[in-house]
Design a protein around this motif. Structure first.
Motif, PDB file in Angstrom:
ATOM      1  N   ILE A 162       0.852  -1.189   0.000  1.00  0.00           N
ATOM      2  CA  ILE A 162       0.000   0.000   0.000  1.00  0.00           C
ATOM      3  C   ILE A 162       0.884   1.233   0.000  1.00  0.00           C
ATOM      4  CG2 ILE A 162      -1.731   1.292   1.294  1.00  0.00           C
ATOM      5  CD1 ILE A 162      -2.753  -1.291   2.453  1.00  0.00           C
ATOM      6  N   VAL A 163       0.654   2.130  -0.983  1.00  0.00           N
ATOM      7  CA  VAL A 163       1.379   3.397  -0.985  1.00  0.00           C
ATOM      8  C   VAL A 163       0.367   4.527  -0.850  1.00  0.00           C
ATOM      9  CG1 VAL A 163       3.330   2.575  -2.359  1.00  0.00           C
ATOM     10  CG2 VAL A 163       1.343   3.528  -3.516  1.00  0.00           C
ATOM     11  N   GLY A 164       0.840   5.664  -0.422  1.00  0.00           N
ATOM     12  CA  GLY A 164      -0.049   6.808  -0.266  1.00  0.00           C
ATOM     13  C   GLY A 164       0.673   7.932   0.438  1.00  0.00           C
ATOM     14  N   GLY A 165       0.203   9.154   0.215  1.00  0.00           N
ATOM     15  CA  GLY A 165       0.836  10.308   0.832  1.00  0.00           C
ATOM     16  C   GLY A 165       0.776  10.204   2.343  1.00  0.00           C
ATOM     17  N   ARG A 176       0.296  -7.026  -5.599  1.00  0.00           N
ATOM     18  CA  ARG A 176      -0.583  -5.920  -5.972  1.00  0.00           C
ATOM     19  C   ARG A 176      -0.103  -4.680  -5.270  1.00  0.00           C
ATOM     20  NH1 ARG A 176      -6.522  -6.535  -4.357  1.00  0.00           N
ATOM     21  NH2 ARG A 176      -5.815  -8.304  -3.101  1.00  0.00           N
ATOM     22  N   VAL A 177      -0.278  -3.540  -5.892  1.00  0.00           N
ATOM     23  CA  VAL A 177       0.018  -2.278  -5.233  1.00  0.00           C
ATOM     24  C   VAL A 177      -1.280  -1.493  -5.139  1.00  0.00           C
ATOM     25  CG1 VAL A 177       1.323  -0.122  -5.321  1.00  0.00           C
ATOM     26  CG2 VAL A 177       2.358  -2.238  -6.169  1.00  0.00           C
ATOM     27  N   LEU A 178      -1.651  -1.098  -3.916  1.00  0.00           N
ATOM     28  CA  LEU A 178      -2.832  -0.263  -3.734  1.00  0.00           C
ATOM     29  C   LEU A 178      -2.374   1.166  -3.514  1.00  0.00           C
ATOM     30  CD1 LEU A 178      -4.922  -2.376  -1.186  1.00  0.00           C
ATOM     31  CD2 LEU A 178      -4.796  -2.603  -3.672  1.00  0.00           C
ATOM     32  N   VAL A 179      -3.042   2.085  -4.198  1.00  0.00           N
ATOM     33  CA  VAL A 179      -2.738   3.493  -3.988  1.00  0.00           C
ATOM     34  C   VAL A 179      -3.848   4.067  -3.126  1.00  0.00           C
ATOM     35  CG1 VAL A 179      -2.401   5.733  -5.089  1.00  0.00           C
ATOM     36  CG2 VAL A 179      -1.581   3.640  -6.207  1.00  0.00           C
ATOM     37  N   MET A 180      -3.442   4.652  -1.995  1.00  0.00           N
ATOM     38  CA  MET A 180      -4.444   5.259  -1.114  1.00  0.00           C
ATOM     39  C   MET A 180      -4.496   6.761  -1.308  1.00  0.00           C
ATOM     40  SD  MET A 180      -4.521   3.461   2.632  1.00  0.00           S
ATOM     41  CE  MET A 180      -5.791   4.520   3.307  1.00  0.00           C
ATOM     42  N   GLY A 181      -5.691   7.315  -1.196  1.00  0.00           N
ATOM     43  CA  GLY A 181      -5.857   8.762  -1.223  1.00  0.00           C
ATOM     44  C   GLY A 181      -6.320   9.220   0.145  1.00  0.00           C
ATOM     45  N   TYR A 208      -7.673   4.204  -3.507  1.00  0.00           N
ATOM     46  CA  TYR A 208      -7.955   4.954  -4.715  1.00  0.00           C
ATOM     47  C   TYR A 208      -7.894   4.063  -5.952  1.00  0.00           C
ATOM     48  CZ  TYR A 208      -7.615   8.670  -8.189  1.00  0.00           C
ATOM     49  OH  TYR A 208      -7.819   9.482  -9.246  1.00  0.00           O
ATOM     50  N   ARG A 209      -6.866   3.258  -6.065  1.00  0.00           N
ATOM     51  CA  ARG A 209      -6.718   2.412  -7.233  1.00  0.00           C
ATOM     52  C   ARG A 209      -5.787   1.266  -6.907  1.00  0.00           C
ATOM     53  NH1 ARG A 209      -7.676   4.300 -12.451  1.00  0.00           N
ATOM     54  NH2 ARG A 209      -6.869   6.377 -12.154  1.00  0.00           N
ATOM     55  N   GLU A 210      -5.843   0.213  -7.685  1.00  0.00           N
ATOM     56  CA  GLU A 210      -4.888  -0.860  -7.460  1.00  0.00           C
ATOM     57  C   GLU A 210      -4.271  -1.320  -8.771  1.00  0.00           C
ATOM     58  OE1 GLU A 210      -7.615  -4.028  -5.874  1.00  0.00           O
ATOM     59  OE2 GLU A 210      -6.484  -5.167  -7.384  1.00  0.00           O
ATOM     60  N   LEU A 211      -3.093  -1.898  -8.634  1.00  0.00           N
ATOM     61  CA  LEU A 211      -2.314  -2.283  -9.796  1.00  0.00           C
ATOM     62  C   LEU A 211      -1.754  -3.673  -9.506  1.00  0.00           C
ATOM     63  CD1 LEU A 211      -1.044  -0.601 -12.294  1.00  0.00           C
ATOM     64  CD2 LEU A 211       1.015  -0.591 -10.896  1.00  0.00           C
ATOM     65  N   SER A 212      -2.016  -4.625 -10.408  1.00  0.00           N
ATOM     66  CA  SER A 212      -1.471  -5.965 -10.188  1.00  0.00           C
ATOM     67  C   SER A 212      -0.096  -6.061 -10.841  1.00  0.00           C
ATOM     68  CB  SER A 212      -2.390  -7.023 -10.799  1.00  0.00           C
ATOM     69  OG  SER A 212      -3.550  -7.141 -10.019  1.00  0.00           O
ATOM     70  N   ILE A 213       0.809  -6.734 -10.170  1.00  0.00           N
ATOM     71  CA  ILE A 213       2.154  -6.902 -10.707  1.00  0.00           C
ATOM     72  C   ILE A 213       2.392  -8.404 -10.827  1.00  0.00           C
ATOM     73  CG2 ILE A 213       4.562  -6.272 -10.447  1.00  0.00           C
ATOM     74  CD1 ILE A 213       3.427  -3.758  -9.723  1.00  0.00           C
ATOM     75  N   ALA A 214       2.467  -8.889 -12.049  1.00  0.00           N
ATOM     76  CA  ALA A 214       2.539 -10.332 -12.243  1.00  0.00           C
ATOM     77  C   ALA A 214       3.980 -10.822 -12.380  1.00  0.00           C
ATOM     78  CB  ALA A 214       1.729 -10.734 -13.474  1.00  0.00           C
ATOM     79  N   ALA A 215       4.913  -9.918 -12.685  1.00  0.00           N
ATOM     80  CA  ALA A 215       6.291 -10.336 -12.978  1.00  0.00           C
ATOM     81  C   ALA A 215       6.865 -11.144 -11.818  1.00  0.00           C
ATOM     82  CB  ALA A 215       7.149  -9.098 -13.219  1.00  0.00           C
ATOM     83  N   ARG A 270       5.496   5.006 -13.131  1.00  0.00           N
ATOM     84  CA  ARG A 270       4.900   6.228 -13.655  1.00  0.00           C
ATOM     85  C   ARG A 270       3.388   6.244 -13.371  1.00  0.00           C
ATOM     86  NH1 ARG A 270       6.888   6.254 -19.011  1.00  0.00           N
ATOM     87  NH2 ARG A 270       8.879   6.790 -18.084  1.00  0.00           N
ATOM     88  N   ALA A 271       2.758   5.108 -13.588  1.00  0.00           N
ATOM     89  CA  ALA A 271       1.311   5.023 -13.369  1.00  0.00           C
ATOM     90  C   ALA A 271       0.974   5.312 -11.904  1.00  0.00           C
ATOM     91  CB  ALA A 271       0.804   3.637 -13.765  1.00  0.00           C
ATOM     92  N   ILE A 272       1.775   4.752 -11.015  1.00  0.00           N
ATOM     93  CA  ILE A 272       1.493   4.955  -9.590  1.00  0.00           C
ATOM     94  C   ILE A 272       1.724   6.403  -9.190  1.00  0.00           C
ATOM     95  CG2 ILE A 272       2.297   4.351  -7.269  1.00  0.00           C
ATOM     96  CD1 ILE A 272       2.714   1.500  -8.356  1.00  0.00           C
ATOM     97  N   LEU A 273       2.777   7.012  -9.744  1.00  0.00           N
ATOM     98  CA  LEU A 273       3.026   8.426  -9.434  1.00  0.00           C
ATOM     99  C   LEU A 273       1.845   9.283  -9.874  1.00  0.00           C
ATOM    100  CD1 LEU A 273       6.816   8.792 -10.258  1.00  0.00           C
ATOM    101  CD2 LEU A 273       5.697   9.340  -8.089  1.00  0.00           C
ATOM    102  N   ASP A 274       1.317   8.979 -11.071  1.00  0.00           N
ATOM    103  CA  ASP A 274       0.142   9.725 -11.549  1.00  0.00           C
ATOM    104  C   ASP A 274      -1.024   9.535 -10.594  1.00  0.00           C
ATOM    105  OD1 ASP A 274       1.387  10.790 -13.690  1.00  0.00           O
ATOM    106  OD2 ASP A 274       0.711   9.273 -15.139  1.00  0.00           O
ATOM    107  N   ASP A 275      -1.252   8.269 -10.214  1.00  0.00           N
ATOM    108  CA  ASP A 275      -2.362   7.975  -9.303  1.00  0.00           C
ATOM    109  C   ASP A 275      -2.202   8.727  -7.986  1.00  0.00           C
ATOM    110  OD1 ASP A 275      -3.751   6.384 -10.975  1.00  0.00           O
ATOM    111  OD2 ASP A 275      -2.931   4.493 -10.216  1.00  0.00           O
TER     112      ASP A 275
END
Ligand SMILES: Nc1ncnc2c1ncn2[C@@H]1O[C@H](COP(=O)(O)OP(=O)(O)O)[C@@H](O)[C@H]1O
Ligand SMILES: [Mg+2]
Lengths: 254, 282
Positions: free
Chosen positions: A33-36, A197-202, A209-216, A232-237
């Motif tokens: 989980i990332v977020g400000g 998975r990475v969750l972006v918190m607001g 706020y959004r989540e992103l799956s990382i399969a690698a 880049r996508a996460i920074l935008d989010d």
């Protein structure tokens, strides 16, 4: 499986720190989980740990609601929080208060070996470096073999080298008995390198706020185009998530 | 072992041994270094009296003090006086410590107890302890009980204040680790709060003991037939400065010894601490 069902937390002072967070973490999944800062990440983790009671909604582990702290859930804080008057081994044993001595000794030795600190069993916390102290904290959380391990910015106080080292270490530990893991971090690279998975918190109020799956597969090349793209996508989010929510999620009020 | 041998053995098991000797030397030197100043003072004093620079009637030299002390020892009086005073301090310290510990832990842990009790205790603290003397004498008479009570009052406050303060200052984050591991209130007090408050508590015990030695003199001035305080009064009545000085030196030596004992035990209990050590210390 760890489930958050429209969980909200309003503190006594009226501040709504988390609003209507819903989340399902599969067994053995590693969610980052990332977020400000101040967006409610720690509060969310403390709700899962049972250290805070939700004002609304429910947290469930393996189908059972979480009513308070339990040995099934381990937590590692930003600071190691070791008892300075206990040796390294006794700090790890702190989590095993109820176990018979011999069994506890064995578990402590075993987990200290896994975090690479078997030679420091008798050391005082003051004799440890920051990275070592945090490994003891991880050992203390793991020694009870929890179903879920929660980490709240566990490496943020460490230098870059130690941090990379401990990130690899954490993956190795996770691979050992695969607890469900929730890792809060403000280091986007760390989130992408480790999470399934990475969750972006607001923030204001805190929400997912959004989540992103990382399969690698791990270990992940931090310079690979896909990695950079995810970053880049996460920074935008994160930028978008910083704006206050226009209104609470649908059909939700507390 | 020569210097060269010491240096050469550094890669073997030698350094430990050498360090061991150094440590032993250190152990002996440290207390010994504390005696340098009093010894030098005594020698200067003796010499000054010998030369007639110091009036031996008002300030008898160490040799006379020793002689008086030897005489007291021979008559068995020295042991009697020391034991009487020591017993009063021990009893007063025990009761003061017990009350201070129980009350301090209570107000330190329970917020309600703190709000109810602490202001009153603080108010009582601003009463000069000697102000209790007349009351104690009325209540308990002039014998042992009132003396022990006075000492206990002196010991109580530093123990209470330091323990309650230390428990209140315990890092909430450590207490939370106890909660995370499902510890009960009682377990959290025993396994987190008390050990974390130990440094402050030991400081309280040490200053309490110091005050115990202060107040025993006041208590013995109230009227006593034995004890070091009695020796002081007796010396004054009889116009014998030697007796007074012997009692003063005994207070210094015994008070310092008990304080040293508490300090040693404290250091042992607090060896986990990451505290500042003055430069040049081991
Ligand atoms: N016990 C509390 N009482 C009141 N407000 C709190 C409390 N704990 C946290 N908050 C507030 O809730 C918000 C989220 O805090 P937190 O979860 O610690 O954020 P993060 O971990 O994302 O930096 C912040 O605005 C913080 O000030
Ligand atoms: Mg936080």
């Amino acid at each position: 499986m760890l489930e958050l069902d429209l969980v909200a937390k309003r503190f006594a002072n009226g501040h709504l720190a988390v609003a209507a967070a819903s989340l399902v973490v599969r067994e053995s999944e590693l969610v980052a989980i990332v977020g400000g800062s101040g967006c409610g990440k720690s509060t969310l983790l403390r709700l899962i740990a049972g250290l805070e009671r939700p004002s609304a909604g429910q947290v469930r582990l393996a189908g059972r609601p979480i009513e308070g702290p339990s040995p099934e859930i381990g937590i590692v804080f930003q600071e190691p929080r070791l008892m300075p008057w206990l040796s390294v081994a006794d700090n790890v044993r702190f989590g095993l208060a109820a176990r018979p001595r011999i069994e506890a000794d064995k578990a402590v030795r075993e987990v200290l070996r896994r975090v690479g600190l078997e030679d420091f069993a008798k050391a005082w916390p003051r004799e440890l470096s920051g990275g070592m102290a945090q490994r003891v904290a991880i050992a203390r959380a793991l020694v009870t073999r929890p179903k879920a391990l929660l980490l709240d910015e566990p490496f943020s106080a460490l230098d870059a080298f130690t941090r990379l080292d401990l990130q690899d270490h954490l993956i190795a530990l996770w691979n050992h008995d695969r607890p469900t893991m929730v890792l809060v971090t403000h280091d986007i690279d760390e989130a992408i390198a480790l999470g399934d998975r990475v969750l972006v918190m607001g923030g204001r109020p805190g929400r997912i706020y959004r989540e992103l799956s990382i399969a690698a597969p791990r270990p992940r090349d931090r310079t690979a185009p896909a990695f950079v793209q995810a970053k880049r996508a996460i920074l935008d989010d994160l930028r978008l998530a910083r704006r206050p929510a226009a209104e609470p999620a649908d059909g939700y009020a507390i | 072992m020569s210097q060269a041998e010491l240096l050469l053995s550094e890669s073997g098991p030698g350094p430990r041994r050498a360090a061991g000797f150094a440590l032993l030397g250190e152990r002996l030197w440290r207390p010994a270094s504390a005696l340098l100043l009093p010894l030098a003072g005594a020698i200067g004093w003796e010499a000054g009296a010998e030369q007639g620079l110091i009036d031996a009637h008002l300030l008898p030299p160490p040799s006379q003090l020793l002689a008086t002390f030897a005489a007291l020892l021979a008559k068995g009086e020295a042991v009697q006086h020391i034991a009487a005073t020591g017993q009063r301090v021990a009893l007063g310290f025990f009761f003061g410590m017990a009350a201070g510990t129980v009350l301090g832990a209570t107000t330190g842990y329970f917020d309600l107890a703190r709000r109810l009790l602490d202001p009153s205790v603080q108010a009582l603290r601003s009463v000069p302890p000697l102000a209790w003397v007349p009351l104690f004498i009325l209540w308990f008479g002039i014998f042992e009980t009132s003396k022990v009570m006075l000492i206990a009052v002196g010991v109580f406050f530093p123990v209470y204040l330091n323990l309650a303060g230390a428990m209140h200052g315990v890092d909430r984050k450590l207490v939370e680790v106890g909660r995370v591991h499902g510890l009960s209130h009682a377990r959290i007090i025993r396994r987190v709060l008390l050990p974390a408050a130990l440094p402050g508590y030991l400081i309280g015990l040490r200053s309490g003991l110091g005050l115990g030695w202060m107040f025993v003199v006041a208590a013995e001035f109230m009227g006593a037939s034995e004890g070091l305080g009695f020796l002081l009064v007796d010396g004054q009545m009889m116009g014998r400065p030697t007796t007074i000085l012997v009692a003063i030196v005994l207070f210094a030596v015994i008070g310092k010894s008990t304080d040293f004992a508490v300090a040693i035990v404290s250091a042992r209990l607090l060896r986990w601490q990451d505290a500042f050590k003055p430069s040049g210390s081991a």
